[in-house]
Scaffold this motif. Sequence first.
Motif, PDB file in Angstrom:
ATOM      1  N   THR A  15       0.845  -1.194   0.000  1.00 51.21           N
ATOM      2  CA  THR A  15       0.000   0.000   0.000  1.00 51.21           C
ATOM      3  C   THR A  15       0.875   1.237   0.000  1.00 51.21           C
ATOM      4  O   THR A  15       1.794   1.347   0.805  1.00 51.21           O
ATOM      5  N   VAL A  16       0.603   2.153  -0.934  1.00 50.16           N
ATOM      6  CA  VAL A  16       1.364   3.401  -1.007  1.00 50.16           C
ATOM      7  C   VAL A  16       0.381   4.562  -1.019  1.00 50.16           C
ATOM      8  O   VAL A  16      -0.493   4.626  -1.897  1.00 50.16           O
ATOM      9  N   SER A  17       0.501   5.454  -0.036  1.00 49.69           N
ATOM     10  CA  SER A  17      -0.378   6.633  -0.044  1.00 49.69           C
ATOM     11  C   SER A  17       0.041   7.542  -1.192  1.00 49.69           C
ATOM     12  O   SER A  17       1.205   7.523  -1.616  1.00 49.69           O
ATOM     13  N   LEU A  18      -0.901   8.343  -1.700  1.00 46.01           N
ATOM     14  CA  LEU A  18      -0.600   9.191  -2.855  1.00 46.01           C
ATOM     15  C   LEU A  18       0.556  10.134  -2.562  1.00 46.01           C
ATOM     16  O   LEU A  18       1.386  10.413  -3.431  1.00 46.01           O
ATOM     17  N   SER A  19       0.632  10.633  -1.338  1.00 49.60           N
ATOM     18  CA  SER A  19       1.689  11.587  -0.989  1.00 49.60           C
ATOM     19  C   SER A  19       3.069  10.932  -0.983  1.00 49.60           C
ATOM     20  O   SER A  19       4.086  11.613  -1.050  1.00 49.60           O
ATOM     21  N   GLU A  20       3.114   9.589  -0.923  1.00 53.40           N
ATOM     22  CA  GLU A  20       4.401   8.864  -0.925  1.00 53.40           C
ATOM     23  C   GLU A  20       4.804   8.407  -2.325  1.00 53.40           C
ATOM     24  O   GLU A  20       5.919   7.907  -2.513  1.00 53.40           O
ATOM     25  N   LEU A  21       3.904   8.542  -3.289  1.00 49.81           N
ATOM     26  CA  LEU A  21       4.219   8.081  -4.649  1.00 49.81           C
ATOM     27  C   LEU A  21       5.233   9.011  -5.304  1.00 49.81           C
ATOM     28  O   LEU A  21       5.031  10.221  -5.355  1.00 49.81           O
ATOM     29  N   SER A  22       6.319   8.424  -5.818  1.00 45.74           N
ATOM     30  CA  SER A  22       7.325   9.255  -6.495  1.00 45.74           C
ATOM     31  C   SER A  22       6.788   9.778  -7.819  1.00 45.74           C
ATOM     32  O   SER A  22       7.064  10.893  -8.219  1.00 45.74           O
ATOM     33  N   TYR A  23       6.019   8.940  -8.502  1.00 35.86           N
ATOM     34  CA  TYR A  23       5.540   9.310  -9.837  1.00 35.86           C
ATOM     35  C   TYR A  23       4.013   9.238  -9.874  1.00 35.86           C
ATOM     36  O   TYR A  23       3.433   8.164  -9.928  1.00 35.86           O
ATOM     37  N   LEU A  24       3.400  10.405  -9.842  1.00 31.82           N
ATOM     38  CA  LEU A  24       1.938  10.492  -9.882  1.00 31.82           C
ATOM     39  C   LEU A  24       1.569  11.724 -10.677  1.00 31.82           C
ATOM     40  O   LEU A  24       2.108  12.812 -10.437  1.00 31.82           O
ATOM     41  N   LYS A  25       0.675  11.571 -11.625  1.00 30.30           N
ATOM     42  CA  LYS A  25       0.187  12.727 -12.391  1.00 30.30           C
ATOM     43  C   LYS A  25      -1.252  12.975 -11.967  1.00 30.30           C
ATOM     44  O   LYS A  25      -2.100  12.075 -12.045  1.00 30.30           O
ATOM     45  N   VAL A  26      -1.527  14.190 -11.479  1.00 35.18           N
ATOM     46  CA  VAL A  26      -2.886  14.559 -11.083  1.00 35.18           C
ATOM     47  C   VAL A  26      -3.460  15.460 -12.159  1.00 35.18           C
ATOM     48  O   VAL A  26      -2.838  16.446 -12.559  1.00 35.18           O
ATOM     49  N   HIS A  27      -4.643  15.126 -12.640  1.00 31.25           N
ATOM     50  CA  HIS A  27      -5.324  15.936 -13.657  1.00 31.25           C
ATOM     51  C   HIS A  27      -6.513  16.664 -13.021  1.00 31.25           C
ATOM     52  O   HIS A  27      -7.210  16.100 -12.182  1.00 31.25           O
ATOM     53  N   GLY A  28      -6.746  17.887 -13.470  1.00 26.48           N
ATOM     54  CA  GLY A  28      -7.887  18.652 -12.950  1.00 26.48           C
ATOM     55  C   GLY A  28      -7.464  19.593 -11.838  1.00 26.48           C
ATOM     56  O   GLY A  28      -6.444  19.399 -11.188  1.00 26.48           O
ATOM     57  N   ARG A  29      -8.280  20.608 -11.617  1.00 27.01           N
ATOM     58  CA  ARG A  29      -8.006  21.562 -10.545  1.00 27.01           C
ATOM     59  C   ARG A  29      -8.167  20.913  -9.182  1.00 27.01           C
ATOM     60  O   ARG A  29      -9.217  20.328  -8.892  1.00 27.01           O
ATOM     61  N   THR A  30      -7.148  21.034  -8.357  1.00 28.06           N
ATOM     62  CA  THR A  30      -7.245  20.538  -6.984  1.00 28.06           C
ATOM     63  C   THR A  30      -6.590  21.559  -6.059  1.00 28.06           C
ATOM     64  O   THR A  30      -6.038  22.565  -6.514  1.00 28.06           O
ATOM     65  N   THR A  31      -6.615  21.277  -4.769  1.00 28.65           N
ATOM     66  CA  THR A  31      -5.973  22.166  -3.794  1.00 28.65           C
ATOM     67  C   THR A  31      -4.484  21.881  -3.681  1.00 28.65           C
ATOM     68  O   THR A  31      -3.761  22.604  -3.017  1.00 28.65           O
ATOM     69  N   GLY A  32      -4.024  20.783  -4.285  1.00 31.01           N
ATOM     70  CA  GLY A  32      -2.629  20.367  -4.148  1.00 31.01           C
ATOM     71  C   GLY A  32      -2.441  19.387  -2.993  1.00 31.01           C
ATOM     72  O   GLY A  32      -1.379  18.793  -2.840  1.00 31.01           O
ATOM     73  N   GLU A  33      -3.477  19.189  -2.205  1.00 34.35           N
ATOM     74  CA  GLU A  33      -3.429  18.262  -1.064  1.00 34.35           C
ATOM     75  C   GLU A  33      -3.533  16.820  -1.571  1.00 34.35           C
ATOM     76  O   GLU A  33      -4.400  16.501  -2.378  1.00 34.35           O
ATOM     77  N   LEU A  34      -2.640  15.954  -1.103  1.00 32.18           N
ATOM     78  CA  LEU A  34      -2.642  14.558  -1.561  1.00 32.18           C
ATOM     79  C   LEU A  34      -3.020  13.564  -0.467  1.00 32.18           C
ATOM     80  O   LEU A  34      -3.068  12.366  -0.716  1.00 32.18           O
ATOM     81  N   ALA A  35      -3.259  14.055   0.742  1.00 34.65           N
ATOM     82  CA  ALA A  35      -3.536  13.120   1.844  1.00 34.65           C
ATOM     83  C   ALA A  35      -4.880  13.415   2.519  1.00 34.65           C
ATOM     84  O   ALA A  35      -4.900  13.952   3.609  1.00 34.65           O
ATOM     85  N   PRO A  36      -5.995  13.080   1.882  1.00 36.75           N
ATOM     86  CA  PRO A  36      -6.129  12.466   0.556  1.00 36.75           C
ATOM     87  C   PRO A  36      -6.270  13.531  -0.544  1.00 36.75           C
ATOM     88  O   PRO A  36      -6.342  14.724  -0.261  1.00 36.75           O
ATOM     89  N   LEU A  37      -6.331  13.044  -1.794  1.00 37.97           N
ATOM     90  CA  LEU A  37      -6.571  13.898  -2.951  1.00 37.97           C
ATOM     91  C   LEU A  37      -8.074  13.976  -3.215  1.00 37.97           C
ATOM     92  O   LEU A  37      -8.736  12.949  -3.305  1.00 37.97           O
ATOM     93  N   THR A  38      -8.605  15.190  -3.314  1.00 41.92           N
ATOM     94  CA  THR A  38     -10.018  15.365  -3.669  1.00 41.92           C
ATOM     95  C   THR A  38     -10.119  15.707  -5.152  1.00 41.92           C
ATOM     96  O   THR A  38      -9.488  16.659  -5.619  1.00 41.92           O
ATOM     97  N   LEU A  39     -10.897  14.911  -5.885  1.00 46.34           N
ATOM     98  CA  LEU A  39     -11.166  15.201  -7.300  1.00 46.34           C
ATOM     99  C   LEU A  39     -12.495  15.946  -7.373  1.00 46.34           C
ATOM    100  O   LEU A  39     -13.532  15.396  -7.024  1.00 46.34           O
ATOM    101  N   PHE A  40     -12.458  17.203  -7.812  1.00 51.28           N
ATOM    102  CA  PHE A  40     -13.660  18.036  -7.815  1.00 51.28           C
ATOM    103  C   PHE A  40     -14.424  17.974  -9.142  1.00 51.28           C
ATOM    104  O   PHE A  40     -15.619  17.754  -9.170  1.00 51.28           O
ATOM    105  N   TRP A  41     -13.708  18.218 -10.241  1.00 47.41           N
ATOM    106  CA  TRP A  41     -14.361  18.454 -11.530  1.00 47.41           C
ATOM    107  C   TRP A  41     -14.435  17.194 -12.390  1.00 47.41           C
ATOM    108  O   TRP A  41     -13.670  16.258 -12.208  1.00 47.41           O
ATOM    109  N   THR A  42     -15.319  17.217 -13.384  1.00 47.36           N
ATOM    110  CA  THR A  42     -15.371  16.136 -14.361  1.00 47.36           C
ATOM    111  C   THR A  42     -14.041  16.068 -15.114  1.00 47.36           C
ATOM    112  O   THR A  42     -13.393  17.080 -15.347  1.00 47.36           O
ATOM    113  N   GLY A  43     -13.619  14.854 -15.450  1.00 44.55           N
ATOM    114  CA  GLY A  43     -12.354  14.680 -16.154  1.00 44.55           C
ATOM    115  C   GLY A  43     -11.135  14.736 -15.256  1.00 44.55           C
ATOM    116  O   GLY A  43     -10.021  14.476 -15.708  1.00 44.55           O
ATOM    117  N   SER A  44     -11.326  15.090 -13.969  1.00 48.24           N
ATOM    118  CA  SER A  44     -10.203  15.056 -13.024  1.00 48.24           C
ATOM    119  C   SER A  44      -9.757  13.608 -12.873  1.00 48.24           C
ATOM    120  O   SER A  44     -10.575  12.695 -12.951  1.00 48.24           O
TER     121      SER A  44
END
Length: 377
Positions: free
Chosen positions: A12-41
């Motif tokens: 198990t790897v939390s998102l904040s510990e992932l070396s390689y992660l691409k986040v799409h869509g507008r977010t707050t930048g918070e990864l613990a946890p990551l909130t996906l707000f918009w469609t296509g995020s």
Amino acid sequence: MSVQSSNGRIQTVSLSELSYLKVHGRTTGELAPLTLFWTGSAIELNVQGSELWVEVESQYDMYEPWISVLINGVPVSRQMLTAGRYGVCVFRGMNADVVKNVRIVKDVQAMSGDPGCSLQIHAVKSDGTFLPVEEKTYKIEFIGDSITSGEGAIGAKAEEDWIPMWFSSIHNYTFMTAEALNAEYRVISQSGWGVLTSWDNNPKGNIPNVYEQVCGLLAGERTEALGAGDHHDFSSWQPDVVVVNLGSNDGGAFQSPEWKDPDTGKVYKQRMNEDGTYHEEDLAAFEKAVERFLFKLRKNNPAAHLVWAYGMLGFPMMPAIYRAVDAYTKETGDRKVSIIQLPDTTEETIGARTHPGELSHRRTAEVLAEYVQGMLG
């Protein structure tokens, strides 16, 4: 959740510990946890392993989130996320040596009508390793209404229920245009909303008012705590192109009954003249709203091409949009602003809820991608 894979223990790897992660869509930048707000995020990963799970947390009062899973660019599954925090299997039993590009995409728009609705991603679980995700050539932001939210892009023509099931971020011109251009993209959209007012004359239902926030159309304590109302940091992601597909609901407001503000008692109505033409004063207010939005877009996206794209559900507001864009260009000398009329939806290309279907979205994507490609050279 503990899962044994054929090749060993799942880590198990939390998102904040992932070396390689691409986040799409507008977010707050918070990864613990990551909130996906918009469609296509989405989250995008390159995984070399036989198995992958994602730990999601879904909450809602009325409208449940849906996700689509893409492996190597192809949609392979789509599902409703019922309430709770749990693991979803993305794939298993695949060749452990082969690298898979995986995108887990939020299929449904931010729900302004359900303040309790949220989709969060906490962690991923895999027996493999994660590798860097390749950067795309361009960045595109799409701004729109139900068409851009993909309402009715999936489902039979007979469907009339207003439910998340009939929304799709994949069978959608935004996704298709971005794919054709090898672009990373973001979507800011809301069903029923416009530039000046929503389809029912409510002036609070306008996208420009919330454009500068992370996801300003979400009200309520829960979404506020998640940072939906925070000011969006535009310097963190600058698009090459901003495509605005708004005007359909503003046009609809002229045909809809008046809206009365329950708090103030004030009545709002875009009026028609007796001869069926638009009331000059009200049309001018719409044009002014288009102009003001272009100023706001340029302020926040100084180098982007601004494209006003309109016409998938008829184009009665096109002359007004032309006048507004013309007024803006004359005032500013801004030459990176243009208009494109999109292919109208036909009986053949219509989808669920009398909205554009996948065929209509595909036709639009072909026209729009060619137009944008020509502009970007």
